[in-house]
Design a protein around this motif. Structure first.
Motif: not given
Length: 531
Positions: A287-290, A296-310
């Protein structure tokens, strides 16, 4: 996530384990500690403000600490004889060493030799390696290297210097645009001695020209090659180097390209380019807070194609059971400030697929910064690619991931009292960086004490250093976290970390040195091992 150790705050006694520069040795022969702590001994505030304390390196014989001061294009030399009271001995301007010098970007020390990576005033022109004598700062040798040398390191035996030449363009598409090739310079300094006098050294160049014909295949594999009109060699931008313990292989982060280059040191050849892939933010633990606008602090996963580039900045290496492992600090970096090209946009500014459109409000994904270079089909974004992964990762020597810290860095810092969650390094506003790389892990170094290996991850934005026991590369254990900022003051923006072993230390105790770029402070900590 194992939270067996407590988070420790403040600027005095802090729970931190010893740290060793990525290219240094280890204390594997000593007893394994049962616990570790750190006491702040002293600090020095440099002239120039932001950017005045970046990379540091220590010379044991002279008891001098060398600090890159990017704000005034100098090398600050501190007397570390009393680490509780570091004192400025001299500030060496780069212009006094080379007429065409811009700033020094990195420094490394080995047995009385001080190596500097210095860019030209025009960053697109060749830079210089300048080697000084630590005792009196005389020039021992110089070499012409690639454009924008951003990092320098010795091989473990001190016989070779390697420089990561980033080769950034000055712009895209203009009549005066120049896009130099990225490269790694390999300089044999085995004949250089402390009696040498301004020797001209020869640099071999590990370049990427042989990969120009493989552009399509590299892109298909996941290597980001996207500068307008750039060849592979022009687009690849070496950022940071670590060298294997035997000195034979160098591993180089290609930050903007989301890739790793592997270099044979003896032949100065790039043997392969490894794409690092993408992190799936829909998976549990990723997860991430996006949003910086959800209050709010809202660290969560997302049910869509959200990808992180390292998009890693620093890299370190260590060995377990004869195998080499690599650790990266996955900072993220956008090509956003160059004339003629900007890849960065907020999600809400894009034309989105229906699935993504449902999450475009400011309180959800709308504020998140993503790249425009990936994810679109016929102008409609079906996938989102965010900068950095708010994590550190461990990879094997072939560039395959064996561990990623997931959302642990955000989870661990959400209760930090000294700085509000995802605060910037220039203020103390909670959630301020949630839309853009979060805590922003930038630096990493590794140490071994007895049978334990520890990784130290510097968090550029919220500040402080996160520490993990990485003795089992696939199962790191959280150790502790320190932070010496105080609200919007104190030590802000840790950039470089350096270890001074006990047998080299001026007080006989191991020391940790941290250069804080935003506050312009170099901090000296004493490391206390418990048995």
């Amino acid at each position: 996530m194992n939270l067996k150790k407590t988070i420790v705050y403040g600027a005095s006694t802090l729970g931190l384990v010893a740290v060793l520069a990525a290219c240094g040795g280890s204390d594997a022969g000593e007893q394994t500690p049962s616990g570790l702590g750190l006491t702040k001994l002293g600090a020095f505030t440099h002239q120039g403000g932001e950017g005045s304390a970046e990379i540091t390196a220590y010379d044991a014989a002279s008891k001098k600490l060398f600090v890159v001061n990017g704000a005034v294009a100098s090398l600050d030399v501190l007397n570390l004889s009393n680490p509780a009271k570091p004192e400025l001995l001299k500030s060496i301007t780069m212009a006094s060493l080379w007429a065409d010098a811009g700033a020094a970007n990195s420094v490394a020390v080995h047995q009385g030799m001080v190596a500097l990576a210095v860019q030209a005033i025009d960053k697109t022109k060749p830079g210089r390696l300048i080697v000084l004598r630590a005792s009196d700062y005389a020039i021992l040798g110089t070499a012409v290297v690639g454009a924008l040398p951003d990092m320098v390191t010795f091989t473990p035996d001190g016989k070779t210097l390697l420089l990561a030449n980033e080769g950034e363009p000055n712009s895209y598409g203009a009549s005066d645009s120049v896009d130099p090739e990225g490269s790694i310079s390999v300089v044999d300094v085995s004949a250089l001695t402390l009696s040498s006098a301004n020797v001209t050294l020869a640099a071999k160049t590990a370049d990427f020209k042989s990969f120009n014909s493989q552009k399509d295949a590299l892109i298909a594999s996941g290597v980001r090659i996207y500068g307008p009109g750039a060849s592979v060699a022009q687009d690849l931008e070496p950022e940071y180097i670590t060298v294997s313990s035997d000195g034979k292989t160098a591993y180089v982060t290609l930050q903007e390209n989301n890739a790793l280059a592997i270099v044979d040191v003896a032949t100065a050849k790039v043997t392969s380019i490894k794409p690092l892939g993408y992190k799936d933010h829909s998976l549990a633990g990723n997860g991430l807070d996006a949003s910086d606008k959800d209050n709010a602090v809202n660290i969560r996963t997302w049910p869509v194609p959200l990808l992180g580039m390292y998009l890693p900045d620093a890299i370190a290496s260590y060995s377990v059971a004869g195998q080499t492992y690599l650790i990266t600090a996955n900072e993220g970096d956008a090509r956003a400030d160059w004339l003629g090209y900007n890849e960065e946009a907020r999600v809400k500014e894009l034309t989105l697929s229906p699935a993504l459109e449902a999450f475009k409000s400011d309180a959800q994904l709308g504020r998140l910064n993503v790249t425009t270079s990936l994810g679109a089909v016929n102008g409609v974004y079906e996938k989102l690619y965010a900068y950095g992964t708010r994590s550190f990762s461990i990879w094997n020597a072939q560039g395959q991931q064996v561990f990623d810290s997931g959302d642990q860095l955000e989870q661990l810092t959400k209760d930090l009292p000294q700085a509000k969650f995802n605060a910037s390094h220039s203020d103390n506003k909670q959630d301020d960086r949630s839309d853009n790389k979060g805590p922003e892990p930038e630096g990493v170094i590794v140490a071994q004490f007895g049978q334990k290996h520890y990784a130290f991850i510097g968090l550029e934005r919220i500040g402080g250093v996160m520490v993990y026991d990485v003795s089992q590369p696939s199962r790191p254990v959280y150790e502790t976290y320190i932070n010496t900022r105080s609200g919007a003051t104190g030590d802000l923006g840790p950039e470089g970390m350096h270890f001074v072993a006990a047998d080299k230390s001026p007080n006989g105790k191991p020391l940790l040195v941290v250069g804080n770029e935003v506050s312009g402070t170099t901090v000296i900590y004493q490391i206390n091992l418990k048995y």
